[in-house]
Motif scaffolding. Sequence first.
Motif, PDB file in Angstrom:
ATOM      1  N   ILE A   1       0.859  -1.187   0.000  1.00  0.00           N
ATOM      2  CA  ILE A   1       0.000   0.000   0.000  1.00  0.00           C
ATOM      3  C   ILE A   1       0.896   1.238   0.000  1.00  0.00           C
ATOM      4  CG2 ILE A   1      -1.755   1.292   1.303  1.00  0.00           C
ATOM      5  CD1 ILE A   1      -2.672  -1.360   2.520  1.00  0.00           C
ATOM      6  N   TYR A   2       0.604   2.175  -0.895  1.00  0.00           N
ATOM      7  CA  TYR A   2       1.288   3.465  -0.894  1.00  0.00           C
ATOM      8  C   TYR A   2       0.269   4.550  -0.589  1.00  0.00           C
ATOM      9  CZ  TYR A   2       5.160   1.012  -3.076  1.00  0.00           C
ATOM     10  OH  TYR A   2       6.178   0.135  -3.324  1.00  0.00           O
ATOM     11  N   CYS A   3       0.566   5.392   0.392  1.00  0.00           N
ATOM     12  CA  CYS A   3      -0.337   6.467   0.797  1.00  0.00           C
ATOM     13  C   CYS A   3       0.279   7.812   0.466  1.00  0.00           C
ATOM     14  CB  CYS A   3      -0.565   6.433   2.310  1.00  0.00           C
ATOM     15  SG  CYS A   3      -1.178   4.862   2.931  1.00  0.00           S
ATOM     16  N   SER A   4      -0.548   8.756   0.046  1.00  0.00           N
ATOM     17  CA  SER A   4      -0.083  10.128  -0.101  1.00  0.00           C
ATOM     18  C   SER A   4       0.275  10.650   1.279  1.00  0.00           C
ATOM     19  CB  SER A   4      -1.176  10.998  -0.717  1.00  0.00           C
ATOM     20  OG  SER A   4      -2.265  11.096   0.182  1.00  0.00           O
ATOM     21  N   LYS A   5       1.125  11.671   1.313  1.00  0.00           N
ATOM     22  CA  LYS A   5       1.608  12.154   2.613  1.00  0.00           C
ATOM     23  C   LYS A   5       0.512  12.757   3.472  1.00  0.00           C
ATOM     24  CE  LYS A   5       6.366  12.553   1.105  1.00  0.00           C
ATOM     25  NZ  LYS A   5       7.336  13.427   0.437  1.00  0.00           N
ATOM     26  N   ASP A   6      -0.607  13.192   2.846  1.00  0.00           N
ATOM     27  CA  ASP A   6      -1.698  13.765   3.648  1.00  0.00           C
ATOM     28  C   ASP A   6      -2.732  12.718   4.058  1.00  0.00           C
ATOM     29  OD1 ASP A   6      -2.703  13.383   1.117  1.00  0.00           O
ATOM     30  OD2 ASP A   6      -3.792  15.279   1.044  1.00  0.00           O
ATOM     31  N   THR A   7      -2.441  11.454   3.802  1.00  0.00           N
ATOM     32  CA  THR A   7      -3.332  10.394   4.301  1.00  0.00           C
ATOM     33  C   THR A   7      -3.114  10.270   5.803  1.00  0.00           C
ATOM     34  OG1 THR A   7      -3.431   9.219   2.207  1.00  0.00           O
ATOM     35  CG2 THR A   7      -3.753   7.890   4.180  1.00  0.00           C
ATOM     36  N   CYS A   8      -4.185   9.936   6.497  1.00  0.00           N
ATOM     37  CA  CYS A   8      -4.182   9.715   7.951  1.00  0.00           C
ATOM     38  C   CYS A   8      -3.044   8.753   8.358  1.00  0.00           C
ATOM     39  CB  CYS A   8      -5.570   9.137   8.250  1.00  0.00           C
ATOM     40  SG  CYS A   8      -5.804   8.315   9.771  1.00  0.00           S
ATOM     41  N   ASP A   9      -2.437   8.977   9.514  1.00  0.00           N
ATOM     42  CA  ASP A   9      -1.293   8.164   9.970  1.00  0.00           C
ATOM     43  C   ASP A   9      -1.738   6.737  10.283  1.00  0.00           C
ATOM     44  OD1 ASP A   9       1.182   7.337  10.898  1.00  0.00           O
ATOM     45  OD2 ASP A   9       0.822   8.096  12.929  1.00  0.00           O
ATOM     46  N   VAL A  10      -1.032   5.773   9.704  1.00  0.00           N
ATOM     47  CA  VAL A  10      -1.382   4.361   9.900  1.00  0.00           C
ATOM     48  C   VAL A  10      -1.178   3.918  11.356  1.00  0.00           C
ATOM     49  CG1 VAL A  10       0.910   3.556   9.223  1.00  0.00           C
ATOM     50  CG2 VAL A  10      -1.043   2.040   8.967  1.00  0.00           C
ATOM     51  N   LEU A  11      -0.366   4.636  12.103  1.00  0.00           N
ATOM     52  CA  LEU A  11      -0.120   4.226  13.492  1.00  0.00           C
ATOM     53  C   LEU A  11      -1.038   4.924  14.497  1.00  0.00           C
ATOM     54  CD1 LEU A  11       3.744   3.828  13.398  1.00  0.00           C
ATOM     55  CD2 LEU A  11       1.954   2.148  12.999  1.00  0.00           C
ATOM     56  N   ASN A  12      -2.007   5.656  13.998  1.00  0.00           N
ATOM     57  CA  ASN A  12      -3.096   6.182  14.805  1.00  0.00           C
ATOM     58  C   ASN A  12      -3.834   4.985  15.431  1.00  0.00           C
ATOM     59  OD1 ASN A  12      -6.046   6.606  15.003  1.00  0.00           O
ATOM     60  ND2 ASN A  12      -5.630   8.646  14.216  1.00  0.00           N
ATOM     61  N   GLU A  13      -4.180   5.099  16.720  1.00  0.00           N
ATOM     62  CA  GLU A  13      -4.746   3.912  17.401  1.00  0.00           C
ATOM     63  C   GLU A  13      -6.060   3.414  16.798  1.00  0.00           C
ATOM     64  OE1 GLU A  13      -5.223   7.334  20.696  1.00  0.00           O
ATOM     65  OE2 GLU A  13      -3.573   5.919  20.577  1.00  0.00           O
ATOM     66  N   LYS A  14      -6.861   4.337  16.263  1.00  0.00           N
ATOM     67  CA  LYS A  14      -8.129   3.905  15.642  1.00  0.00           C
ATOM     68  C   LYS A  14      -7.869   3.143  14.349  1.00  0.00           C
ATOM     69  CE  LYS A  14     -10.964   7.730  17.263  1.00  0.00           C
ATOM     70  NZ  LYS A  14     -11.532   9.020  16.837  1.00  0.00           N
ATOM     71  N   VAL A  15      -6.835   3.561  13.618  1.00  0.00           N
ATOM     72  CA  VAL A  15      -6.475   2.828  12.400  1.00  0.00           C
ATOM     73  C   VAL A  15      -6.036   1.422  12.778  1.00  0.00           C
ATOM     74  CG1 VAL A  15      -4.949   2.734  10.394  1.00  0.00           C
ATOM     75  CG2 VAL A  15      -5.759   4.947  11.225  1.00  0.00           C
ATOM     76  N   ILE A  16      -5.152   1.329  13.770  1.00  0.00           N
ATOM     77  CA  ILE A  16      -4.628   0.021  14.190  1.00  0.00           C
ATOM     78  C   ILE A  16      -5.775  -0.911  14.559  1.00  0.00           C
ATOM     79  CG2 ILE A  16      -3.247  -1.170  15.941  1.00  0.00           C
ATOM     80  CD1 ILE A  16      -1.479   1.354  16.048  1.00  0.00           C
ATOM     81  N   ARG A  17      -6.735  -0.384  15.327  1.00  0.00           N
ATOM     82  CA  ARG A  17      -7.868  -1.209  15.752  1.00  0.00           C
ATOM     83  C   ARG A  17      -8.677  -1.679  14.537  1.00  0.00           C
ATOM     84  NH1 ARG A  17     -11.184   2.247  19.010  1.00  0.00           N
ATOM     85  NH2 ARG A  17      -9.236   3.093  19.814  1.00  0.00           N
TER      86      ARG A  17
ATOM     87  N   LYS B   1       2.308  10.779  -7.177  1.00  0.00           N
ATOM     88  CA  LYS B   1       2.530  10.994  -8.610  1.00  0.00           C
ATOM     89  C   LYS B   1       3.828  10.276  -9.038  1.00  0.00           C
ATOM     90  CE  LYS B   1       2.964  14.557 -12.118  1.00  0.00           C
ATOM     91  NZ  LYS B   1       2.965  15.993 -12.409  1.00  0.00           N
ATOM     92  N   GLU B   2       4.866  10.469  -8.243  1.00  0.00           N
ATOM     93  CA  GLU B   2       6.132   9.784  -8.561  1.00  0.00           C
ATOM     94  C   GLU B   2       5.962   8.266  -8.521  1.00  0.00           C
ATOM     95  OE1 GLU B   2       9.389  11.218  -6.138  1.00  0.00           O
ATOM     96  OE2 GLU B   2       8.768  13.291  -6.540  1.00  0.00           O
TER      97      GLU B   2
ATOM     98  N   LEU C   1       5.531   2.957 -11.134  1.00  0.00           N
ATOM     99  CA  LEU C   1       4.774   1.715 -11.344  1.00  0.00           C
ATOM    100  C   LEU C   1       4.531   1.489 -12.834  1.00  0.00           C
ATOM    101  CD1 LEU C   1       2.156   1.959  -8.417  1.00  0.00           C
ATOM    102  CD2 LEU C   1       3.950   0.224  -8.656  1.00  0.00           C
ATOM    103  N   LYS C   2       4.190   2.561 -13.550  1.00  0.00           N
ATOM    104  CA  LYS C   2       3.941   2.421 -14.990  1.00  0.00           C
ATOM    105  C   LYS C   2       5.207   1.971 -15.724  1.00  0.00           C
ATOM    106  CE  LYS C   2       1.260   5.748 -16.837  1.00  0.00           C
ATOM    107  NZ  LYS C   2       0.762   7.161 -16.945  1.00  0.00           N
ATOM    108  N   GLU C   3       6.340   2.515 -15.315  1.00  0.00           N
ATOM    109  CA  GLU C   3       7.619   2.071 -15.910  1.00  0.00           C
ATOM    110  C   GLU C   3       7.849   0.584 -15.701  1.00  0.00           C
ATOM    111  OE1 GLU C   3      11.095   4.149 -14.502  1.00  0.00           O
ATOM    112  OE2 GLU C   3      10.234   6.081 -15.107  1.00  0.00           O
ATOM    113  N   GLU C   4       7.389   0.097 -14.534  1.00  0.00           N
ATOM    114  CA  GLU C   4       7.574  -1.319 -14.212  1.00  0.00           C
ATOM    115  C   GLU C   4       6.481  -2.209 -14.818  1.00  0.00           C
ATOM    116  OE1 GLU C   4       7.702  -1.216  -9.963  1.00  0.00           O
ATOM    117  OE2 GLU C   4       9.657  -0.248  -9.930  1.00  0.00           O
ATOM    118  N   GLY C   5       5.651  -1.631 -15.648  1.00  0.00           N
ATOM    119  CA  GLY C   5       4.626  -2.435 -16.325  1.00  0.00           C
ATOM    120  C   GLY C   5       3.381  -2.679 -15.497  1.00  0.00           C
TER     121      GLY C   5
END
Lengths: 242, 242
Positions: free
Chosen positions: A127-143, A160-161, A166-170
């Motif tokens: 999984i790749y998240c944009s930098k403004d996505t909610c933090d995965v280590l937030n306790e509600k996310v973990i639960r 974007k990068e 990914l497109k370069e890698e097919g």
Amino acid sequence: MEKITSLENAQVKKWNKLHQKKERDATGLFLVEGEHLIEEALKYDAVELILYEGECKFKDVPIQEVTEAILNKLSSNPSGTKYIGICHLPKKEVKQYHRILLLDGIQDPGNLGTLIRTAVSFSYDAIYCSKDTCDVLNEKVIRSTQGALFQIPIHYEDLKERILKLKEEGVYCVGTSLENATSMQEIPSQEKMAFLLGNEGNGVSKELLKETDINLRIEMNGFESLNVAVAGGIILYQYRKL
Amino acid sequence: MEKITSLENAQVKKWNKLHQKKERDATGLFLVEGEHLIEEALKYDAVELILYEGECKFKDVPIQEVTEAILNKLSSNPSGTKYIGICHLPKKEVKQYHRILLLDGIQDPGNLGTLIRTAVSFSYDAIYCSKDTCDVLNEKVIRSTQGALFQIPIHYEDLKERILKLKEEGVYCVGTSLENATSMQEIPSQEKMAFLLGNEGNGVSKELLKETDINLRIEMNGFESLNVAVAGGIILYQYRKL
């Protein structure tokens, strides 16, 4: 080790700081509550230390007795917890790029956790998240992940990068949109695919939709409104690895 | 009407009681917050009165000016709201039994609301909930539906009796279970179908799984764990009316 009894203990204060993203980023550590999540973390060697009071059911892992008051202070559950694990995320390399999930600005912790759980259930590779996505280590996310976060590499980076790489890698990159999009049934499965889901209110940013190979729309005939974790579930199931 | 300014006003106290299920059941009324949800309610003639302060953007509907303090008192949003609607659920008969959703003991308001939203998006005809399912007029449920609750009949009743009735009417009843179940791909679509989803922790009760025509399992190859609203999304999409 001796039982820690003071709420003012320096270690306790340090653990308590792990409720803050800044401290989690600095240390790579986070708190996990309850037996089920700690058991999941143990399977993936992600536990550094378990805090408990009284009897401890966990063996072969560092444990530290504390008081109930300390557990309550560290817990984000109003009714407290019997165990708190100090955990790190296992180092996981992305081994293959057959099925990738890309998340652009997901804000709700429950949605993020549910999407991670779904991605693991259908054997996605990363999984790749944009930098403004909610933090995965937030306790509600973990639960909400039910422990799935220990099983899949999750990275925060410029999407974007990542899409260009990914497109370069097919890898066939599929955005999601209600407008100017192709209905899901018309998009056949391919060997390597990535799926891009967007923010709850605004969807995927237009800038990213321009970079994808195709944009997908789930066929609806009514209300035209799906929760992002539900939309993700439908798409991730549809294109799961068989 | 004259502006209401006192938090002690008898009407204000009565509206505030609508946060309690008992009062909602007795009056058939509930509170709805925010422009988007009120607009949805207006489309289905479900609004009795709109409370506002200052300017009111809504026309052709009874309105009542109140103070910001009253709006804040009635709001379940910590940052308050500009409008509160006093609403009722539109009387909706179940017109046909082509696609039905049955919910057994869903506890989480977000899951219930999301399932309602998904059912409407895929044009399901009705929802039947077991009596121990979370109240649909809970404010968190209403928010999660994004307004879909005004568009579909939702009943609370004994699900065993409902399943027996549906079967008599020629509706193919499909339970969901991880064990002793048939994989979804092996269950063809039929003209009339009902889908039974269960509690977050325990799934569908064994007693009900005995009454269904078949029990379905979503194919997974990893973690074997899906959120009930995600599982529902996958199934409701798969068998949507075309």
